[in-house]
Design a protein around this motif. Structure first.
Motif, PDB file in Angstrom:
ATOM      1  N   ALA A   1       0.954  -1.289  -0.097  1.00 32.50           N
ATOM      2  CA  ALA A   1       0.012   0.061  -0.161  1.00 32.50           C
ATOM      3  C   ALA A   1       1.135   1.306   0.042  1.00 32.50           C
ATOM      4  O   ALA A   1       0.628   2.256  -0.654  1.00 32.50           O
TER       5      ALA A   1
ATOM      6  N   GLU B   1      -6.187   6.910  -5.862  1.00 27.40           N
ATOM      7  CA  GLU B   1      -6.318   5.620  -4.786  1.00 27.40           C
ATOM      8  C   GLU B   1      -7.797   5.506  -4.305  1.00 27.40           C
ATOM      9  O   GLU B   1      -8.050   4.248  -4.054  1.00 27.40           O
TER      10      GLU B   1
ATOM     11  N   PHE C   1      -3.187  -1.569   7.820  1.00 32.71           N
ATOM     12  CA  PHE C   1      -3.801  -1.577   6.408  1.00 32.71           C
ATOM     13  C   PHE C   1      -5.344  -1.549   6.585  1.00 32.71           C
ATOM     14  O   PHE C   1      -5.828  -2.467   6.861  1.00 32.71           O
TER      15      PHE C   1
END
Lengths: 358, 160
Positions: free
Chosen positions: A8, A28, A122
């Protein structure tokens, strides 16, 4: 080892190097949307397969075993069949609401994904009211169900939707109280803070009695909230043909079906985050060899493992217990779960104030 | 306080009975490799073993001398709830000149039969039984109306 956090960050840095920050943020968003839709389709395939296999094992059957190795592509074949079916809208229905309802149910399931922490660092959106956000958004799914039942112009659909409304609204209370127990112990609504508070032991070990009670109540309440047997009042195959989605077919039906399974995933992920430590590995004591071995397992695997364990438990409920009647269902909530969870909340508060947890 | 005691005993009883159920299904799930009740039918046609009491269709048993035990009493016809069986009787004349009721034709309508086993239970001489066949599909409905007694068969000696 490339963790999800690492990937990421790489994508984030690359996008920011290539584009202006606003455009990078837009890309994104796009990537997250695609990933969520991808996760949805994979979850739909995997969970429906898992349900059919688990039910087969519990009834000493084989389950699907014709399409692909051990029948693993059965759900893919089912999905293809549902996609090529005609998306029919019956004549007497309210066309707008009828076609809108499956998407509302689906979007609600998607939005709840936002604050979930899938692995170490995450997460889509680490909002500071994470748990509150999830409970608030998940109550919206009842609007989609009521909309489907009302727009269908069918007495069975309407009955199913009304029952489902009564059921979801009442069971949300005890699910909320169960979540509050953990919020009290942590002192924070933020999902990342709750997970970090469990780095020296999961709440189910640290919080002892009130957390055990809260965990059991949570599992019962979320089974009811996701409209699964033994609380499948909304569907009630034997009484209302299929409840609120009687009139739906093809892909619109598939969206309801998918939303049901994604909701199971979401509530189990929430349960795993709050009670079983999210992505935190299993630790005993401090600095032992066992702990180091556990640390080698990636955090995403820990999270997925715990979530799928809870999903298995909910499936286990479904294939073991007989269905409840609507009055028994409401009795269970208002006479048993709600008073117990209220007292449990008091107990948790007392334990937190006195510092009696580990 | 009695109601409180009842309240909590209810909860504990519920937990106990639910965990009993969950233990049983978990046991099944763990044993799923060893014990299966699914028959993979067209694949295991050669080795298929049906239970002893499987009810496929009614047959009239004949021994090697082409003799059966049916006296033509019509007890099965009367026992049948949906008119599956029709017995046509005749009169056998013995060498002494005595007339005796006997079976002429045993008509069995498989298309009407629900395999309820009542005719078998009604039979006083155990002449009929349930066969273990189940592949009954045919292209013509008339083929389902069967004559159960073999041509030229007669009642076994000594069966009254």
């Amino acid at each position: 080892m490339p963790s999800l956090e690492h990937i990421a960050n790489l994508v984030h840095d690359w996008l920011n190097a290539q584009f202006s920050p606003g455009l990078a943020l837009f890309f994104e968003f796009f990537i997250i949307g695609v990933l969520i839709i991808g996760l949805f389709s994979i979850l739909g395939l995997v969970l429906i397969m898992m349900e059919r296999k688990v039910s087969a094992w519990m009834q000493l059957r084989l389950g699907p075993n014709r399409v692909g190795p051990k029948g693993m592509f059965q759900t893919v074949a089912d999905t293809v069949k549902l996609i090529v079916k005609e998306g029919m809208t019956p004549d007497g229905v309210d066309k707008l609401l009828f076609n809108l309802a499956p998407f509302i149910v689906m979007i609600v399931a998607m939005v709840i994904m936002a604050p979930l922490m899938f692995a170490k660092n995450f997460q889509i959106w680490d909002i500071n009211i994470g748990v509150f956000f999830i409970t608030a958004i998940s109550s919206l799914s009842v609007i989609g169900i009521l909309m489907a039942g009302w727009a269908s112009n069918n007495k069975y659909s309407l009955l199913g939707a009304m029952r489902s409304g009564a059921q979801i609204v009442s069971y949300e209370l005890s699910a909320g109280f169960a979540l509050l127990t953990i919020v009290i112990l942590t002192g924070d609504l933020k999902i990342s803070a709750i997970v970090n508070a469990q780095s020296d032991g999961w709440w189910i070990f640290k919080g002892h009695l009130p957390v055990w009670i809260a965990f059991v109540i949570f599992m019962i309440a979320v089974t009811a909230e996701t409209n699964r047997a033994p609380f499948d009042m909304a569907e009630a195959e034997s009484e209302l043909t299929a409840g609120f989605h009687t009139e739906y077919s093809g892909m619109k039906f598939a969206l309801f079906f998918l939303a049901e399974y994604v909701n199971i995933f979401v509530v189990c992920a929430l349960g795993a985050t709050l009670f079983l430590g999210g992505w935190q590995p299993l630790h005993f004591g401090t600095g032992t060899g066992f702990n180091r071995v556990m640390d080698y397992i990636p955090s995403s695997i820990w999270f997925a493992g715990k979530t799928f364990f809870l999903i298995f438990v909910i499936m286990w409920f479904r294939w073991t217990f007989p269905r409840l009647r609507i009055d028994q269902l409401l009795n269970l909530e208002w006479k048993y779960l709600l008073p117990i969870s209220m007292f449990n909340l008091l107990l948790a508060t007392l334990i937190t104030i006195m510092g009696w947890h580990f | 306080m009695a109601f409180l005691k009842k309240y909590f005993s209810n909860i504990f009883q519920a937990i106990r009975s639910l965990t009993t159920g969950m233990r049983i299904t978990a046991g099944y799930a763990l044993r799923h490799g060893k014990e299966k009740i699914t028959q993979q039918y067209p694949d295991n046609k050669k080795t298929l073993v049906l239970p002893e009491r499987f009810r496929g269709e009614v047959v009239l048993t004949h021994d090697e001398n082409n003799e059966h035990a049916c006296t033509g009493c019509t007890a099965c016809e009367l026992a049948c709830p949906n008119g599956t069986i029709k017995i046509i009787t005749k009169f056998d004349v013995s060498p002494e000149g005595k007339k005796k009721k006997a079976l002429d034709t045993f008509i069995y309508h498989l298309e009407l039969c629900t395999m309820c086993n009542l005719c078998i239970e009604a039979c006083p001489t155990n002449a009929i039984r349930m066969a273990q066949t189940f592949e009954h599909s045919v292209f013509d409905r008339n083929k389902l109306t069967k004559k159960l007694n073999n041509p030229g068969s007669k009642i076994r000696e000594g069966v009254e």
